[in-house]
Design a protein around this motif. Structure first.
Motif, PDB file in Angstrom:
ATOM      1  N   PRO A 101      -8.565   7.473  -6.778  1.00  0.00           N
ATOM      2  CA  PRO A 101      -7.635   8.069  -5.650  1.00  0.00           C
ATOM      3  C   PRO A 101      -6.626   7.083  -5.156  1.00  0.00           C
ATOM      4  O   PRO A 101      -7.091   5.696  -5.444  1.00  0.00           O
ATOM      5  CB  PRO A 101      -9.064   8.768  -4.743  1.00  0.00           C
ATOM      6  CG  PRO A 101      -9.847   9.275  -5.693  1.00  0.00           C
ATOM      7  CD  PRO A 101      -9.737   7.889  -6.483  1.00  0.00           C
ATOM      8  N   SER A 102      -5.706   6.974  -4.580  1.00  0.00           N
ATOM      9  CA  SER A 102      -5.015   5.588  -3.899  1.00  0.00           C
ATOM     10  C   SER A 102      -5.067   5.281  -3.486  1.00  0.00           C
ATOM     11  O   SER A 102      -6.129   5.599  -1.969  1.00  0.00           O
ATOM     12  CB  SER A 102      -3.580   6.043  -3.915  1.00  0.00           C
ATOM     13  OG  SER A 102      -3.958   7.296  -2.518  1.00  0.00           O
ATOM     14  N   LEU A 155       1.942   3.026  -6.778  1.00  0.00           N
ATOM     15  CA  LEU A 155       2.255   4.163  -7.275  1.00  0.00           C
ATOM     16  C   LEU A 155       3.077   4.788  -8.223  1.00  0.00           C
ATOM     17  O   LEU A 155       4.258   4.331  -7.600  1.00  0.00           O
ATOM     18  CB  LEU A 155       1.841   5.572  -6.300  1.00  0.00           C
ATOM     19  CG  LEU A 155       0.361   5.110  -5.174  1.00  0.00           C
ATOM     20  CD1 LEU A 155       0.694   6.061  -3.991  1.00  0.00           C
ATOM     21  CD2 LEU A 155      -1.240   5.403  -5.922  1.00  0.00           C
ATOM     22  N   ALA A 156       3.166   5.349  -8.925  1.00  0.00           N
ATOM     23  CA  ALA A 156       4.271   5.885 -10.205  1.00  0.00           C
ATOM     24  C   ALA A 156       4.323   7.084  -9.172  1.00  0.00           C
ATOM     25  O   ALA A 156       4.080   7.935  -8.563  1.00  0.00           O
ATOM     26  CB  ALA A 156       3.029   6.414 -11.220  1.00  0.00           C
ATOM     27  N   ARG A 157       6.150   7.011  -8.956  1.00  0.00           N
ATOM     28  CA  ARG A 157       6.864   8.123  -8.500  1.00  0.00           C
ATOM     29  C   ARG A 157       6.184   8.894  -9.370  1.00  0.00           C
ATOM     30  O   ARG A 157       6.382   9.413 -10.386  1.00  0.00           O
ATOM     31  CB  ARG A 157       8.673   7.286  -9.238  1.00  0.00           C
ATOM     32  CG  ARG A 157       8.876   6.648  -7.728  1.00  0.00           C
ATOM     33  CD  ARG A 157      10.551   6.450  -7.948  1.00  0.00           C
ATOM     34  NE  ARG A 157      10.960   5.910  -9.218  1.00  0.00           N
ATOM     35  CZ  ARG A 157      11.809   6.547 -10.024  1.00  0.00           C
ATOM     36  NH1 ARG A 157      11.972   7.949  -9.716  1.00  0.00           N
ATOM     37  NH2 ARG A 157      11.820   6.178 -11.435  1.00  0.00           N
ATOM     38  N   PRO A 158       6.329  10.544  -8.903  1.00  0.00           N
ATOM     39  CA  PRO A 158       6.794  11.534  -9.209  1.00  0.00           C
ATOM     40  C   PRO A 158       7.443  11.481 -10.598  1.00  0.00           C
ATOM     41  O   PRO A 158       8.937  11.084 -10.155  1.00  0.00           O
ATOM     42  CB  PRO A 158       6.837  12.911  -7.745  1.00  0.00           C
ATOM     43  CG  PRO A 158       6.647  11.301  -6.639  1.00  0.00           C
ATOM     44  CD  PRO A 158       6.930  10.544  -7.143  1.00  0.00           C
ATOM     45  N   PHE A 189       0.680  -0.963  -0.357  1.00  0.00           N
ATOM     46  CA  PHE A 189       0.047  -0.125   0.059  1.00  0.00           C
ATOM     47  C   PHE A 189       1.052   1.220  -0.118  1.00  0.00           C
ATOM     48  O   PHE A 189       1.966   1.529   0.074  1.00  0.00           O
ATOM     49  CB  PHE A 189      -0.979   0.276   1.312  1.00  0.00           C
ATOM     50  CG  PHE A 189      -2.046  -0.997   1.640  1.00  0.00           C
ATOM     51  CD1 PHE A 189      -2.942  -0.899   0.131  1.00  0.00           C
ATOM     52  CD2 PHE A 189      -1.933  -2.392   1.559  1.00  0.00           C
ATOM     53  CE1 PHE A 189      -3.617  -1.796  -0.281  1.00  0.00           C
ATOM     54  CE2 PHE A 189      -2.547  -3.472   2.014  1.00  0.00           C
ATOM     55  CZ  PHE A 189      -3.624  -3.286   1.362  1.00  0.00           C
ATOM     56  N   PRO A 190       0.610   2.109  -0.722  1.00  0.00           N
ATOM     57  CA  PRO A 190      -0.608   2.711  -1.249  1.00  0.00           C
ATOM     58  C   PRO A 190      -1.117   2.315  -2.512  1.00  0.00           C
ATOM     59  O   PRO A 190       0.350   1.782  -3.654  1.00  0.00           O
ATOM     60  CB  PRO A 190      -1.144   4.046  -1.161  1.00  0.00           C
ATOM     61  CG  PRO A 190       0.518   4.547  -1.285  1.00  0.00           C
ATOM     62  CD  PRO A 190       1.152   2.982  -0.744  1.00  0.00           C
ATOM     63  N   ASP A 217      -9.455  -2.677   3.973  1.00  0.00           N
ATOM     64  CA  ASP A 217     -11.078  -2.318   3.965  1.00  0.00           C
ATOM     65  C   ASP A 217     -11.190  -1.310   3.010  1.00  0.00           C
ATOM     66  O   ASP A 217     -11.962  -1.882   1.998  1.00  0.00           O
ATOM     67  CB  ASP A 217     -10.313  -1.832   4.896  1.00  0.00           C
ATOM     68  CG  ASP A 217     -11.022  -2.663   6.475  1.00  0.00           C
ATOM     69  OD1 ASP A 217     -10.900  -4.425   5.822  1.00  0.00           O
ATOM     70  OD2 ASP A 217     -10.696  -2.395   7.469  1.00  0.00           O
ATOM     71  N   LYS A 218     -10.271  -0.632   2.212  1.00  0.00           N
ATOM     72  CA  LYS A 218     -10.591   0.350   1.313  1.00  0.00           C
ATOM     73  C   LYS A 218     -10.004  -0.062  -0.545  1.00  0.00           C
ATOM     74  O   LYS A 218     -11.427   0.123  -0.879  1.00  0.00           O
ATOM     75  CB  LYS A 218      -9.827   2.076   1.590  1.00  0.00           C
ATOM     76  CG  LYS A 218      -9.777   2.588   2.316  1.00  0.00           C
ATOM     77  CD  LYS A 218      -9.192   3.892   2.361  1.00  0.00           C
ATOM     78  CE  LYS A 218      -9.360   4.599   3.580  1.00  0.00           C
ATOM     79  NZ  LYS A 218      -8.049   6.129   4.017  1.00  0.00           N
ATOM     80  N   VAL A 219      -9.622  -0.948  -0.448  1.00  0.00           N
ATOM     81  CA  VAL A 219      -9.480  -1.829  -1.211  1.00  0.00           C
ATOM     82  C   VAL A 219     -11.110  -2.480  -1.623  1.00  0.00           C
ATOM     83  O   VAL A 219     -11.515  -2.986  -2.720  1.00  0.00           O
ATOM     84  CB  VAL A 219      -8.845  -2.800  -1.194  1.00  0.00           C
ATOM     85  CG1 VAL A 219      -8.599  -3.399  -2.683  1.00  0.00           C
ATOM     86  CG2 VAL A 219      -6.814  -2.015  -2.004  1.00  0.00           C
TER      87      VAL A 219
END
Length: 667
Positions: free
Chosen positions: A528-529, A565-568, A510-511, A534-536
């Motif tokens: 959204p991430s 998540l992708a790196r910025p 996560f995330p 539980d959110k998944v």
């Protein structure tokens, strides 16, 4: 087309002396130009027209010539043209020019198909139909239906090696009238281009002795593979190109523009600029060094400096030695700079101007010299001699150092003989001639890839995003760490699906982001991430509710796509597509910035990582992007697209990693 484009013997079918007719005007043009080869007409009843012998048929005309004709001008009605072409081909003639209209341009496609069939039966090159004709200035052969006056054979206005290939007869007329056809080698008006089209004409001109630069006037988008092949022919022969393409606002084609740019073609906006840019391209050797500007006018010097900046032309920084040597020769009121205003104190002082120009040309940073001079028309011969002596001094100075001196006039209508008209045209040419020469091998590779395109684009199928990313992964393109969880059958509960997706998310770490990847829907909207199991699980229930109306077949290929998540980083979108004359990769900024800026770069395929990275680097907003990684990933995408069965492949890369992907496979 070699015989047609430089004919030694000509037959005019439909010969007449009727004023205003294309046949009569062609005969008059040939006589006035001093055509020295064999010339015979075809007329059913008359034995002579305008001093030209005539026979009732083509075979009889060839008997008068004593050989087969290199060029047959067919100036008869549309209905008779196919038979005349078939006879010309059967008798071994070199090629034909067909003036008549009444074919495809007027809606009679069948008439044009019959013309093409007759020509192809015997391999006969045909210009037209509906053409203004062909002018070979070097052969003194204006096969043209409107009045043409070529420069006198002993004139200093002769051949600069400039050719024009035009899909507009009107542009051909303008070229022949412009500056009394000064510098023209060949003019080819294609008309309907039913047999000989732009690529064919371009290829033959590239192989024609004396042609140094070609002006292209395009109204249509040519066949991509054949155009790229013709451009490769030009690159091999170092035949330079300028292009004017009409209809750009109505039918923009960034791929065609990118292909022409790779071939070194200088884009032009109107006919005068097209012709004068081509003249400049024909006159100067390639150089990687800077340019020097010499003139007798402070205004011309200031304008040249501004326009050079606009054109991206680097003005050479003169060395201290050069400036010192110039100061010793210049009037006190002159300053040794580049651009150099030698002032009118040296007007007509040919010997001093020779020394000054030679000094500038000898500077190690100077590759070519532009000498700016306008000469008012109609000067008294004694006054004109002063203008000539002034620019002749500059020319001799460059010749002494073996550096090209290009005389340029700023005001159209005030050009000395042989000068380029317009600083903007001259500087646009210089910008191109300072760039690396186009690569014929690359252009040939583009042609080879384009030649593999299906003649009729088959229907395509939009893959689900997870399937597109699997293809990228197999091709060696980095993708986000992810998991694909199949959509459960409708009779299974949501709980099992939620558990499987949550487990996959935990394994990734996560995330994560979670979306439904559906075939035929492309990339799903950004989500959204999610920071916990539980959110998944809640997101799974929401997505399943939205998928309730999917049909059975679609559900089979639909899946949950769980991703890290992708790196910025700066997102860049790469779109490989087949929407132009050749396959290409179009690059833009991803996300909102791409929509705001609206700028793109297009690279014809195939293309390597370095070329793609260079194109991406020219986009605003990419200074902080990892362009090396982007180029590497996009290069693999380009190879995948060229070798695979895809109609389109869109990938958004951040730091060289595929964040989003969408593909259409050719079904």
């Amino acid at each position: 087309m070699r015989r047609l484009i430089a004919p030694r013997s000509i037959v005019v079918v439909g010969a007449t002396d009727r004023p205003g007719s294309y046949a009569a005007q062609t005969l008059l043009n040939l006589q006035r130009a001093g055509f020295a080869g064999g010339l015979v007409g075809v007329h059913p009843r008359r034995g002579e027209i305008l001093g030209v012998p005539c026979r009732p048929d083509l075979a009889g005309a060839l008997e008068v010539l004593g050989e087969t004709a290199d060029a047959v001008v067919v100036a008869t009605t549309a209905a008779t043209v196919p038979d005349y072409l078939a006879e010309a081909g059967r008798l071994g003639c070199g090629g034909a020019v067909v003036f008549a209209g009444g074919f495809r341009e007027s809606g009679d496609l069948g008439a044009e198909q019959r013309l093409v069939a007759a020509a192809r039966r015997f391999g006969l090159p045909v210009l037209g139909p509906n053409t203004s004709g062909l002018v070979s200035a070097r052969s003194r052969a204006p096969l043209w239906g409107e009045p043409v006056m070529l420069p006198a054979q002993n004139s200093d206005r002769l051949d600069d090696g400039i050719a024009l290939v035009t899909e507009s007869g009107g542009a051909g007329l303008l070229a022949l009238a412009h500056r009394q056809a000064q510098g023209l080698h060949t003019v080819v008006s294609l008309g309907n281009a039913a047999v000989v089209d732009t690529p064919a004409a371009l290829s033959i001109l590239a192989a024609t002795e004396g042609v140094r630069a070609v002006a292209l006037y395009l109204e249509q988008i040519p066949d991509g593979a054949r155009l790229a092949t013709a451009l490769a022919d030009c690159a091999r022969a170092d035949v330079r190109l300028a292009v004017l393409r009409t209809g750009r606002r109505r039918a923009p084609d960034q791929v065609l523009d990118a292909l022409l740019t790779e071939a070194g073609a200088v884009p032009c906006r109107e006919v005068h600029q097209l012709l004068e840019t081509t003249r400049a391209l024909a006159r100067v050797r390639r150089t990687s060094k800077g340019i020097a500007v010499v003139t007798s006018s402070a205004g011309d010097a200031a304008l040249a400096e501004d326009l050079a900046g606009d054109a991206g032309v680097e003005l050479a920084e003169l060395s201290e030695t050069t400036r010192r040597n110039l100061t010793a020769r210049l009037p006190r009121s002159a300053v040794a700079t580049n651009p150099l205003n030698h002032t009118t104190h040296l007007w007509a002082d040919s010997s001093t101007l020779t020394e000054i120009t030679a000094t500038v040309a000898a500077d190690p940073g100077v590759g070519a010299v532009l000498y700016v001079q306008d000469e008012p028309p109609g000067l008294h011969p004694e006054d004109s001699a002063e203008w000539l002596a002034t620019r002749e001094g500059a020319r001799l100075g460059g010749a002494r150092e073996d550096v090209d001196v290009l005389v340029v006039a700023g005001m159209p209508g005030q050009e000395p003989v042989g000068a380029v008209s317009g600083l903007s045209s001259a500087l646009a040419a210089m910008a191109q001639l300072r760039s690396p020469a186009p690569d014929p091998q690359r252009l040939a590779k583009i042609a080879a890839v384009a030649a593999l395109e299906p003649g009729r684009r088959p229907a395509s199928r939009l893959l689900a995003e997870h399937a597109a990313k699997a293809v990228l992964d197999q091709a060696g393109v980095d993708v986000l760490r992810h998991a694909v969880v199949p959509l459960p059958d409708k009779d299974r509960g949501d709980e099992a699906a939620a558990t499987a997706v949550a487990l996959a998310a935990a394994q990734i770490g996560f995330p994560v982001t979670l979306r439904l990847s559906v075939p035929g829907a492309g990339s799903s909207p950004d989500t959204p991430s999610l920071s916990s199991g539980d959110k998944v699980s809640l997101k799974v229930s929401e997505l399943l509710a939205g998928a309730s109306d999917l049909d059975v077949v679609t559900r089979c290929d639909t899946a949950f796509l769980v991703e890290a998540l992708a790196r910025p980083g700066v997102p860049l979108t790469m779109l490989a597509h087949r929407d132009g004359p050749v396959p290409a990769l179009t690059i833009s900024l991803g996300g909102g910035w791409g929509q705001v800026l609206g700028e793109t770069r297009t690279v014809p395929l195939p293309a390597d990582a370095e070329r793609i990275a260079q194109a991406a680097a020219s986009l605003p907003g990419t200074s902080t992007a990892d362009l090396e990684a982007v180029g590497k990933a996009a290069g693999r995408l380009a190879r995948l697209f060229v070798e695979g069965g895809f109609a389109e492949f869109r990938v958004t890369l951040t730091n060289g990693t595929a964040v989003r992907a969408q593909a259409r496979s050719l079904s």
